[in-house]
Each structure stands twice: as structure tokens, then as C-alpha cells.
Design an enzyme around this catalytic site. Structure first.
Site, PDB file in Angstrom:
ATOM      1  N   HIS A  70      15.558 -13.700  -3.096  1.00 61.44           N
ATOM      2  CA  HIS A  70      14.769 -12.494  -3.674  1.00 61.44           C
ATOM      3  C   HIS A  70      13.564 -11.988  -3.165  1.00 61.44           C
ATOM      4  O   HIS A  70      12.788 -12.933  -2.592  1.00 61.44           O
ATOM      5  CB  HIS A  70      14.602 -13.098  -5.332  1.00 61.44           C
ATOM      6  N   HIS A  71      13.405 -10.735  -3.375  1.00 59.23           N
ATOM      7  CA  HIS A  71      12.130 -10.169  -2.731  1.00 59.23           C
ATOM      8  C   HIS A  71      10.942 -10.861  -3.240  1.00 59.23           C
ATOM      9  O   HIS A  71       9.806 -10.601  -2.656  1.00 59.23           O
ATOM     10  CB  HIS A  71      12.221  -8.416  -3.191  1.00 59.23           C
ATOM     11  N   ALA A  72      10.753 -11.374  -4.521  1.00 62.34           N
ATOM     12  CA  ALA A  72       9.694 -12.015  -5.119  1.00 62.34           C
ATOM     13  C   ALA A  72       9.393 -13.336  -4.142  1.00 62.34           C
ATOM     14  O   ALA A  72       8.307 -13.747  -4.219  1.00 62.34           O
ATOM     15  CB  ALA A  72       9.919 -12.699  -6.533  1.00 62.34           C
ATOM     16  N   ASN A  77       5.441 -11.391   0.293  1.00 65.73           N
ATOM     17  CA  ASN A  77       5.369 -10.159   0.692  1.00 65.73           C
ATOM     18  C   ASN A  77       4.262  -9.453   1.274  1.00 65.73           C
ATOM     19  O   ASN A  77       3.231  -9.347   0.792  1.00 65.73           O
ATOM     20  CB  ASN A  77       5.804  -9.257  -0.826  1.00 65.73           C
TER      21      ASN A  77
END
Lengths: 472, 472
Positions: free
Chosen positions: B139-141, B321
Site C-alpha cells: 500500500h502507498h500508505a 512517501n
């Protein structure tokens, strides 16, 4: 564009990433004799070739927006991407049932794409024993599980030599249903309904229409549904049982586990005959015995008996969903299997009496409004309501004769159901030829070692056979 | 429990069933010489055996509730169901790249289960040419695509004889990142950042921290983020381009298509040398040429040039990120490939000048706040904002030397990205040994025949080679 009935739309309204509301089925086929290695790939190519006309029902797409005043409606998809819906997959070696159930559990856990017609059809190659499998998936807003299974069967044939058969999405089940002339005999009742109908006679016939009306009038939203439900429960129509909390009655996650097995119908019939019960009673007693063992193994068997909701098919109401339900005491607190079977049998008879004293509208309210979908935990906030039952046990009537698809013999057919918040486990029973097929669908986290239930079902049947032998 | 930075949390906040916000990768491996038919099944069994310790990062589970005041936070899952995360799959016969891309497209379209750590790892057997594949999903999180690819690489080795290697979920990438002593040289800049850093010098170093601060202060919600963005655009920091609307800039559905191919790095380097440009310029020109052909084929080539957003990795900010972006004019309205390459090159230089005249905070605002994630269409309602770019083209730096996993040689590695509302197509470029790998990820409906882009990329490279030959 056609506005969706509330009864169908609620399956979309209540769906979330943790609670997909589609039903599924797993079919196992023997590869036809002499089929080459590309048999299934060729079949897949033919199915997605564009030669197959897609029936209107399977072109329907759910939508809502300004033009529908925010209500869910059905629109037609004129550009169905058939390769999206009809897929070819494979099992990793050695392709045992274990690998098949693992794949099917995964496929059943993912959501259908709401931008497309709400169904998928997966051909699965590499099943050991020279077999292949078909997993299909259809949204509950389109049709309930009983109807979906019936419809799948229609696409099969008793003729092993038939070829170029129309797949299920080429056949619209609706015209046959709705165009029955007035006065013509309705189709025979099915599943639990067989016995339910005995209980309530003609009363149930009008139930569908009424329940539909209730659904429509409840269009205003879940809050009102909840309070309507509370009204029913608190006033005259108190539920006959209060289900004890168990490990199965918890919020669910997004992952599923599915397990399935066939039992010879003869074994169940023998128990039925010798104990003076029905096949339904025996199936419920098998489930009850298995649940008792499972909960004991997890140190979670409650002192009070588990309560099962048994969906019954109601008279056709123009909706894809025609579900009511009756509640049965599973007597899981009874250690003696003979006593347990007796109590289950008595509970069924009590349900009969409970329904008999009531007018048709009350029966419809009890069965359709109470049990499905509010009692099913579909309506947000409804889980706060006192739990009326612990799990749903469905009986889906299946085909009596061996069926074939493109020369491949149908070896087994297993329904896959919808676990819900508060109902993390579902047991679905289906007859096929001389077998009784049981599919167990559960939340992957809330129901650990779900596959153990298959062994426990067998243990329970062995116990019942001993009871039958003692009775004889 | 640790509160999540807004920059990470927004990938959860903005996610929907139509817009999963995970990144993926596809790795192709040659089976080691002499590997038996059960090689992959044995490897899978070993990976899920419980012998592998799971690193803290891969035990992290996202949660929010009363205890976190409704904010997303990370908690630790002490009971990771490893068989859920690490899966064995297979391709249907004949196991071509076509079947592989079909399966990976499907896997990439389904949501991660938020009740569990947000990653999956799929071993895929049955790839023709005695190969197997690995699809992984995170997941990008948890981390951005660049970091995810870097982390995957770490679990591989340049030594073909190494065995019993720790899989990626056994290695925590964070300690290495955060424990770098003050004053120690930062890791070499990577990807587009290589060139970006030339443009802006040290300015970018502080950007991460600032952008992080912006993210945190924006914790109040998407509405404020939108207006902050509007403020940036309407006042001093107007975006350098206005991207024309195209078929690629529409809302997306829940299904994906992924295609990928390798090109010899030598071909790209030859064009770069002979035209006096950079590898990045050539990759962008390939993309531009391919997009021009694709849009022409669909009768949708706009008169105005397409604008690409190029993510750049910012200095480590404690978040998983660390994305900023620069915008480049792709000159897709220019029919002459030589002119097109020139314009793309000039646009890159202009981006440099645009950034050079500004202070570090402004650069951070432009790159981090504007492009990611607001410009990425992640924030609901942000799509109403004037479109700043047409698609994201990422350059993920890859390993320089051939890598191995448990004796299996890594044949190719392809990043799979996140299509977004308004950005239905994503192109990601990654170098590996002497190859340039390109992965194209798109919405299945908005980007029909996505796989044609691979042929168009090749056509564009052939054109550029002709330009290079003419220049020589």
C-alpha cells in the site's frame, strides 16, 4: 433505466470492502474423454469470442446519480467487456481440492466492479483427477443464491453429447418467471420451503408481494428500517429465541475461507427413515453437531443453544431476491445426538405453530422483513439490535439427475454464500443427483480452521447413523 | 501505536473500490538449473512455514477509531496470517506473457485487506520458458513505489549460489534510513531526481521536511488541502502548463490493465549520445511518441501538447512517501520526432529555470504539495481543479547488476503503478542491468487496448534511432 426495488438495492447500499454481498458457486467437472490439453483454453476462447449473445439481465449495470435522484437503478451496458467477466485461471501443482478451495476463497473475497454488470465466471484448469472447475459469482442485488444456482443449472444438460451450449449469461431467466399465465400452477416449492409450505399452507403465497411492498415503503433508508424492525421485535412479533453470543457473531474482515464436501444422499436418507425425521432435520442436526464440536474445540460453546435462520424462497415478487426465513433451535447445548435431533425436529414443528396462528402479512413480516436482510446484519446499525440468530443455514435445491456441460460431467456443485457482520459463518446445503453437497463460507479471521468443520460434519453424521441404528 | 503522517494517511483516506492506492511490481525469474517440478511449491511452503521472522514494518496495520480520535494510525499485528499474504498461483496454459499480464492485471485491481498488514506477495508458476514470476503489492500508505522497488531489490542477491535468503518482509528498511548520523552523506539521488537535483542543487534537500510539515498542518482534511492548492495555483505559483483534456483524463473504474516490456539500454544510450540529450529525455520522447500514436489511433490527439508529471524522490522525511514532482511538456502535437525530442529537452531545462529562481519552500510547495497527491486526483473534489498534467511518468532507479533469488536469475522487473481519477494511465520506467523496463498501468475501461502502447513505444524508439542516425 429501471429503479431497483429496495430489496435488491439494499445489497448495494450495505456492501463495503469488508462485506461484499455477492453469492458464488463452485462446480467441479470431469474433462470429457479424449479432451486434449487445450480443451479448457479452447472453451474459454469460444465463450469470449463475441459469438455468444449476452442476455439483457447480464447486461444490466447498477447505477445511481442525479438522473435517478440518488436511488440505485438498473441501466443497460451496451458494451460488455466479455473478457473481463469470463476468465481462465489455473491451479498451482498438484491441483488438489485444497489448492482449489484456496483459489476460490480468494476469488470470493474480492469485490465485483460496479462499473460493469455484476457477475464473473472463472474457468479453472489443473484440477487433479483430470478435472476442471468453474467458479461463478453474481451480486445479490441481481439475484439470490437459490435463483443463481437454479440459473446455473439451466445452462447444463442431462445429455452428455450436447455441444455448443448457451452459457448462463446467454439465457435470461426472467421471461420464464414473469410470463407464467394466470391460473397456471406455480413451480414446486423448493428447499426449506418444501417443509415451510407444509407449515403455513397457502399463506406464504402472498408473502412475496407484501414483503416487496414493505421493502418499497422502506425506501427512505436504513434508519427507518431499523426502527420498523425494533417495532416488530418489541411488540407483538417477538422473536421465538434469543441467540447466545459466540465467536461467530462478530464483525468480519475482507477475506474469506471456503470449504466444501459431498456426502452420499443415501446415508442421510437412511438416518431420516430410521429416526422418523426429514432430510432437512438431519442436515440441521449434522450442522448442529459440527458447530458443537467446532465451538468446543475453540472453547467457545455457549450454555444456551445456537439459533439458525433458514432462508425460504417466497413466491416470485418481481425482485431478484425472494427471501424469507424461519428460525430453528439447533440444541447445540445438548450433548446427546439423539436428543439433539429430537429438539431440532421439535423446534421446526414449533416454527410451524408459530406461523400457523398468524395472518399472511404477519408471516411475511416475520420471515422477509425480520430475517432478510435486517437480521442478516446488512443494515448498518442493525447489529446493535439483539441478535435473533447465530448463523444462516441455507438449503438450495439442486438438480436430481447428473448434468453435463459441453460433454464434461458435473462432478459436484457447491454454493458459496455471504458472511456478514455478526454472522461470520454460513452453511449452505445443496442436493445433486445422489449426493448432498455442503459448502461452508466464513470470514478468514473470525472462523479459524474453517475446513475442520468438514470433518466435524462427518463426525456428526456418523453419530446420527449410530442413533439411527439404535432406533432400528 | 503511532499516528500516521497525513502524507501517508491520505492514501488511505482517498482510497475507494474504484481507486485502490497500492503499488505493485512484477518480477520474472528463470528457474534454477535442475529445479524440479515442485521447486516453487517448496519455496512457498518454506516462506509460509513460520520460520521467517516478519519485520516490524510488515506487521504494521492501519487503524483508526475512538482511541486515535478518528485519525489513521499504525498499530502492530501480533498474529500475522502469513499464508494470507504469501500466495502461490499458476498461469493457465500455455503460460505466455499474455496470460501473466492478464493475471497480474486482475491481482493489481483488487483491494488490500485493511484488517491486515497492507502487503501481498504472489508466487506464480507455469510461465513459459522455464520461468516463474513474482507479483508483489504494497500500500502507498506504507511506502511509495520507488521505496518499494528498492526494498524488493534488497531481498535479492548478486550471488547465484546464495540460498535461504530472507524475503522482503523479513527485512525492515527503516532503521537503515533513519539512523544515518547527522553529517553523513545522503544516499545518491535517484531517478528523475538525478537530473532534478542538477537543476535545483541543495534546495531540494530541505524540501522533504517542509512538505512533511505542510502535510501535517493540512491534517484537518481534504477541503482545506483543495483550497490551499487553489491558492497556490491562482496566486504566485501558477503551473507552467495547462494540460489539454484527453481520453486519459477521466474518472476511472475498478479494473486494471497492465503491460510491460524490456528494451536494451544500449539502444537508448545510443540515441542519447548522438542527440546530445539524457536517458531521461529519450525515455520521455519514447513515451511522447507512443502517446501520440495511441491518441491518434483513438482519434483523440489534442492540438495542445500533453503534460507529464515526473515524480522526484525527496530527502527522507520520516514518512514512507517522499514524492515531489516536476512538469514536462511532451510536445505530442509535434509530428516531427526530432523536433519533439528537442522540445521535451527544452521543457526539462525550463523546469530547471522555473525552480532555480525560487526559494526551497516554494519548490517544495510546487513539487510536493501541487503534484502529489492533490494533483494526482487523490483528493475527492480536486478533479474539479484545472488539470495541471495528463499523466504521471515515473522513473524508478533499478539494480545495475543481474540479481538472483534462491538461485533463480531475475530476468525482468517491472513496476506497476496507481491509475487515478483524471489520470487513467501511468507509465513507469525502470532500469535493470543492461535493460530499460517499461510498465504501463491503466484503467481497463478508460484505456482500451492498453497493450498497444508497447508496440507504439517500440515505434517511437525506432523513430528516435532514425533521428540519431541523421544527427550522426
Amino acid at each position: 433505466m429501471a429503479t431497483m426495488s429496495f430489496r435488491d438495492a439494499m445489497f448495494l447500499l450495505a456492501e463495503s470492502r469488508e462485506r461484499p454481498t455477492h453469492v458464488g458457486s463452485l462446480m467441479l467437472f470431469d474433462r470429457p474423454e479424449g479432451a486434449g490439453p487445450d480443451y479448457l483454453a479452447d472453451l474459454h476462447r469460444q465463450l469470449v469470442s463475441g459469438d455468444v449473445e449476452i442476455a439483457p439481465l447480464f447486461r444490466r449495470r447498477a447505477m445511481r446519480g442525479v438522473s435517478t435522484l440518488g436511488q440505485w437503478a438498473w441501466t443497460t451496458d451496451d458494451d460488455v467487456d466479455i473478457e473481463y467477466h469470463v476468465r481462465l485461471s489455473a491451479l498451482p501443482r498438484p491441483g488438489r481440492i485444497r489448492e482449489l478451495l484456496e483459489l476460490v476463497s480468494r476469488l470470493h473475497g474480492s469485490l465485483l466492479d460496479r462499473h460493469r454488470p455484476l457477475w464473473e465466471f472463472h474457468l479453472i484448469e489443473g484440477v487433479e483427477g483430470d478435472r476442471f472447475a468453474v467458479y461463478s459469482k453474481i451480486h445479490h442485488a441481481m439475484m439470490d443464491g437459490v435463483r443463481a444456482m437454479k440459473h446455473l443449472e439451466k445452462a447444463l444438460s442431462t445429455d452428455p453429447d450436447r455441444r455448443d451450449m448457451a452459457p448462463f449469461w446467454a439465457v435470461d431467466p426472467r421471461p420464464g418467471r414473469t410470463s407464467r399465465p394466470v391460473g397456471e400452477k406455480a413451480p414446486a416449492p423448493t428447499g426449506w420451503l418444501g417443509s415451510t409450505r407444509e407449515y403455513v399452507g397457502g399463506a406464504l403465497r402472498t408473502a412475496g408481494t407484501f414483503a416487496e411492498g414493505v421493502g418499497q415503503s422502506l425506501n427512505v433508508g436504513p434508519a427507518l428500517v431499523s426502527s420498523a424492525y425494533r417495532g416488530l421485535v418489541e411488540h407483538e412479533l417477538a422473536l421465538p429465541f434469543e441467540a447466545p453470543p459466540t465467536m461467530l457473531n462478530v464483525p468480519i474482515t475482507g477475506a474469506r475461507r471456503f470449504a466444501a464436501q459431498s456426502w452420499p444422499l443415501k446415508r442421510i436418507q437412511r438416518v431420516r427413515e430410521r429416526t422418523g425425521t426429514t432430510v432437512n432435520d438431519v442436515m440441521l442436526a449434522m450442522s448442529a453437531g459440527a458447530l458443537r464440536r467446532y465451538l468446543e474445540a475453540h472453547e467457545g460453546l455457549p450454555d444456551k443453544p445456537l439459533v439458525a435462520a433458514l432462508p425460504v424462497a417466497l413466491e416470485d415478487s418481481g425482485s431478484g431476491n425472494a427471501l424469507g426465513a424461519i428460525l430453528v433451535n439447533l440444541a447445540t447445548n445438548e450433548p446427546d445426538p439423539a436428543e439433539r435431533l429430537k429438539k431440532i425436529r421439535q423446534s421446526g414443528l414449533a416454527a410451524k405453530e408459530n406461523l400457523q396462528g398468524r395472518d399472511p402479512m404477519t408471516i411475511a413480516a416475520l420471515s422477509a422483513v425480520v430475517a432478510a436482510p435486517i437480521g442478516m446484519g446488512l443494515v448498518p446499525g442493525a447489529s446493535a439490535i439483539n441478535q435473533g440468530f447465530n448463523l444462516i443455514i441455507s438449503n438450495v435445491p439442486g438438480p436430481k439427475d447428473p448434468l453435463y456441460w459441453e460433454g464434461a460431467k458435473l462432478d459436484g456443485i457447491y454454493p458459496i454464500s455471504v458472511p456478514l457482520d455478526g454472522q461470520a459463518l454460513n452453511i449452505t446445503v445443496m442436493s445433486y443427483a445422489d449426493s448432498m453437497e455442503i459448502g461452508v463460507t466464513g470470514d478468514r479471521r473470525a472462523v479459524p480452521h474453517l475446513q475442520h468443520l468438514l470433518g466435524y460434519l462427518e463426525d456428526a453424521l456418523v453419530e446420527l447413523e449410530a442413533v439411527a441404528d439404535a432406533d432400528a
